[in-house]
Design an enzyme around this catalytic site. Structure first.
Site, PDB file in Angstrom:
ATOM      1  N   LYS A   1     -81.094  -7.371   6.450  1.00  0.00           N
ATOM      2  CA  LYS A   1     -80.206  -6.363   5.875  1.00  0.00           C
ATOM      3  C   LYS A   1     -79.161  -5.878   6.891  1.00  0.00           C
ATOM      4  O   LYS A   1     -78.105  -5.384   6.516  1.00  0.00           O
ATOM      5  CB  LYS A   1     -81.010  -5.162   5.377  1.00  0.00           C
ATOM      6  CG  LYS A   1     -82.104  -5.480   4.369  1.00  0.00           C
ATOM      7  CD  LYS A   1     -81.552  -5.845   3.018  1.00  0.00           C
ATOM      8  CE  LYS A   1     -82.542  -5.754   1.873  1.00  0.00           C
ATOM      9  NZ  LYS A   1     -83.852  -6.343   2.006  1.00  0.00           N
TER      10      LYS A   1
HETATM   11  C1  LIG Z   1     -84.567  -7.104   1.050  1.00  0.00           C
HETATM   12  C2  LIG Z   1     -85.533  -8.111   1.554  1.00  0.00           C
HETATM   13  C3  LIG Z   1     -85.800  -9.283   0.841  1.00  0.00           C
HETATM   14  C4  LIG Z   1     -85.206  -9.563  -0.516  1.00  0.00           C
HETATM   15  O1  LIG Z   1     -83.826  -9.769  -0.444  1.00  0.00           O
HETATM   16  P1  LIG Z   1     -82.916  -9.657  -1.764  1.00  0.00           P
HETATM   17  O2  LIG Z   1     -81.523  -9.741  -1.302  1.00  0.00           O
HETATM   18  O3  LIG Z   1     -83.250  -8.323  -2.370  1.00  0.00           O
HETATM   19  O4  LIG Z   1     -83.319 -10.772  -2.650  1.00  0.00           O
HETATM   20  C5  LIG Z   1     -86.645 -10.210   1.413  1.00  0.00           C
HETATM   21  N1  LIG Z   1     -87.221  -9.998   2.618  1.00  0.00           N
HETATM   22  C6  LIG Z   1     -87.004  -8.877   3.329  1.00  0.00           C
HETATM   23  C7  LIG Z   1     -87.678  -8.701   4.634  1.00  0.00           C
HETATM   24  C8  LIG Z   1     -86.146  -7.889   2.831  1.00  0.00           C
HETATM   25  O5  LIG Z   1     -85.918  -6.772   3.528  1.00  0.00           O
END
Ligand SMILES: *Cc1c(COP(=O)(O)O)cnc(C)c1O
Length: 452
Positions: A110
Site C-alpha cells: 500500500k
Molecule cells: C490490501 C492488501 C491486499 C489486497 O489488495 P487489494 O488491492 O485490496 O486487492 C493483499 N495483501 C496485503 C498485505 C494487503 O495489505
C-alpha cells in the site's frame, strides 16, 4: 490525459482533478479516457531506477504536471524505501519469483500508492490554499500507509475507520502510535465492508463532502491504482529475456485494486500470459472467475485480514472495461448488484484470469511449504498466492506484506516469530484511538468536531 467516470456522468477531468475528487460525482470511479501504449524502452531498459520508471509511467497520465514537478513528486514518494530497488524480484526457484513490495515505510505494498497520494495532497493544498480532511476505511494496511504518508502535514486531518479486533495488533499500532495530532484512527464495530460503506456514503453525499472538505484515500482513488501499475513493469524488467514469454502474475486479492493495476498495464502492452487472483476463504472473486457470477455471501475473519473484503471497489473499473466502456450498462449492473446482492456477467470466464482460494488451514500449509521448498518466509496474504503457482509458467508472486506484520500466524505455521526493527520500536509507544459508533451520522459528527 483526461479521466472519465465508469458511470458516464460529468465532463472529463484532469489527473489532479480526478485525484482531488476521489469518487466521481455520479458515484462512479475515474478511469483514464484511454489507455496509451507503453513506450517500448520502458520494458527493455532493465537498468532504469525505480523513480525514473515511475516518472516515465506517470507522465503518460499526469499530463497536467510539468516534468520537474513530477520528478520531485516521485522522488519524495519513493526515495526513502529501505531497499534501493524499491520492488526487488527475488528468485525462489527456477520458475518462481517473489516481487517484494514490503520495503516501504509501513512494510506493505500500500505504501507505493499512498506515499504518492500523500505528496499529491500536499501539492494540492499548496496550490489551492484549501485544507482537507482525508477520510478512508482500512482492512489494516491502507490505513497505516495513508497515515504514514500524511502524518504531520500542515492543512490535513486524517480520519481512518477500521474494524475493531479484525486487523493485526501491529497494524493497529502503526495507525495509533504516530503521536501526531492530525491523525484520527477510528475503530468501529463491524467488518471492513461496514467501514467502507460509511465512507462511500459520506463521500457520495456531495453536500457533506463539500462541507467537510473530504478527500478519499481508498483504492477508489485512481492515483493509487496508477502508482501500483508501475511495479508490474519493474518486475518484468528484472526478468531474463528467456523468462518473459509465459508470465503468470499471482496476486493476493481483496479490493481488486492491486491486480487491476496489473491488468491495466497489460492492456497498455505489457506481455503477460495470465493473472491469477488469489483469495483467502472470503472467496467472492474466486467464485466470480470460475462461475461468472458475483454473489455476496458475507465475510468471515481470516488469517489474511487485509483481504477480508466482499465488495471489491475496483471491480467496477474492470467491469467497465469488460463492457467495452459502456457506462450505461455498468450503471445498470451496479444497481442490480446493489439491489439483489448478485450479478451474472456474460463471457466472464473467458478472460485471461484464473483464480485460487485458500482456507486458513491452507495458508498455514503454504507458509510451511514456502519455508521448506524455498527457504523463504511469506506473510499470510502472500501465502495465498503460493496456491497459484503453475509449473509450466514463469510465476511472479506479489509479496504484499512483510511477514513480521503477522507474527502470530507465522509462528503457528513454522514455529518462529519474524521480527522487524520499526515494528519492535512501535511496541513501546502509546496508542491513541477514537472509537465512534458505526453510522454515517456519528462519523460525520466526529469529523465536524475534529476537522482542520
Ligand atoms: C490490501 C492488501 C491486499 C489486497 O489488495 P487489494 O488491492 O485490496 O486487492 C493483499 N495483501 C496485503 C498485505 C494487503 O495489505
Amino acid at each position: 490525459m483526461n479521466f472519465v467516470s465508469t458511470r458516464g456522468g460529468g465532463e472529463p477531468v484532469s489527473f489532479s482533478e480526478a485525484f482531488a475528487q476521489g469518487l466521481a460525482p455520479d458515484g462512479g470511479l475515474f478511469v483514464p479516457e484511454n489507455l496509451p501504449l507503453l513506450p517500448t524502452d520502458l520494458i527493455i531498459d532493465d537498468s532504469m531506477p525505480y523513480p525514473v520508471l515511475a516518472w516515465d509511467f506517470l507522465s503518460l497520465f499526469a499530463t497536467d504536471h510539468d516534468n520537474d514537478d513530477l520528478m520531485a513528486l516521485v522522488d519524495n514518494s519513493y526515495g526513502d524505501f529501505s531497499d534501493t530497488m524499491s520492488a526487488p524480484l527475488q528468485q525462489l526457484a527456477f520458475n518462481v519469483f517473489a516481487l517484494e513490495l514490503f520495503h516501504g515505510p509501513t512494510l506493505a505494498f500500500k505504501d507505493f500508492g499512498l506515499q504518492l497520494v500523500g505528496n499529491l495532497f500536499e501539492e494540492q493544498i499548496k496550490r489551492t490554499g484549501e485544507p482537507i480532511n482525508v477520510l478512508g476505511a482500512t482492512s489494516g494496511d491502507t490505513g497505516s500507509a495513508a497515515i504514514h504518508g500524511l502524518a504531520g502535514i500542515e492543512g490535513v486531518n486524517v480520519f481512518i475507520l477500521y474494524p475493531e479486533g479484525r486487523i493485526s495488533k501491529l497494524q493497529e499500532r502503526q495507525m495509533t502510535c504516530t503521536g501526531e495530532k492530525n491523525i484520527f484512527p477510528i475503530p468501529i464495530k463491524g467488518t471492513f465492508d461496514d467501514a467502507q460503506k460509511i465512507v462511500k456514503e459520506l463521500m457520495g453525499d456531495l453536500e457533506t463532502k463539500e462541507k467537510l472538505k473530504l478527500s478519499a484515500i481508498n483504492s477508489i482513488n485512481i492515483a493509487r491504482v496508477l502508482a501500483q501499475s508501475i511495479y508490474y513493469v519493474h518486475a518484468f524488467m528484472q526478468l531474463n529475456s528467456d523468462d518473459r514469454d509465459n508470465v503468470n502474475f499471482i496476486v493476493p486479492t481483496g479490493n481488486f485494486g492491486n491486480i487491476f493495476a496489473g491488468w491495466m498495464v497489460h492492456q497498455m502492452g505489457l506481455p503477460v500470459d495470465r493473472f491469477t487472483v488469489a483469495t483467502n476463504q472470503n472467496d467472492i472473486l474466486f467464485r466470480l472467475f470460475n462461475t461468472g457470477e458475483y454473489k455476496l455471501e458475507g465475510v468471515e475473519p481470516s488469517f489474511a485480514p487485509s483481504m477480508d473484503i466482499e465488495v471489491a471497489s475496483n471491480f467496477e473499473r474492470f467491469l467497465y472495461y469488460h463492457n467495452e466502456k459502456d457506462a450505461d450498462r455498468t450503471v445498470s449492473q451496479m444497481a442490480k448488484l446493489k439491489k439483489e446482492g448478485k450479478l451474472k456477467i456474460s463471457n466472464f470466464t473467458k478472460s485471461n484470469f484464473q483464480a485460487t482460494r485458500c482456507t486458513d488451514e491452507e495458508i498455514l500449509v503454504n507458509i510451511k511449504k514456502a519455508k521448506e521448498d524455498y527457504d523463504y518466509i511469506v506473510d499470510p496474504h502472500t501465502a495465498c498466492a503460493i496456491s497459484g503457482i503453475d509449473p509450466d509458467k514463469t510465476n511472479i508472486i506479489l509479496a504484499t506484506a512483510h511477514p513480521a506484520k503477522f507474527p502470530d500466524v507465522i509462528k503457528k505455521a513454522i514455529g518462529v516469530e519474524p521480527t522487524e526493527e520499526s515494528l519492535e520500536a512501535l511496541k513501546k509507544k502509546k496508542m491513541k484511538k477514537y472509537p465512534v459508533e458505526a453510522t454515517p451520522k456519528a462519523i460525520q459528527e466526529f469529523i465536524e468536531k475534529n476537522a482542520v
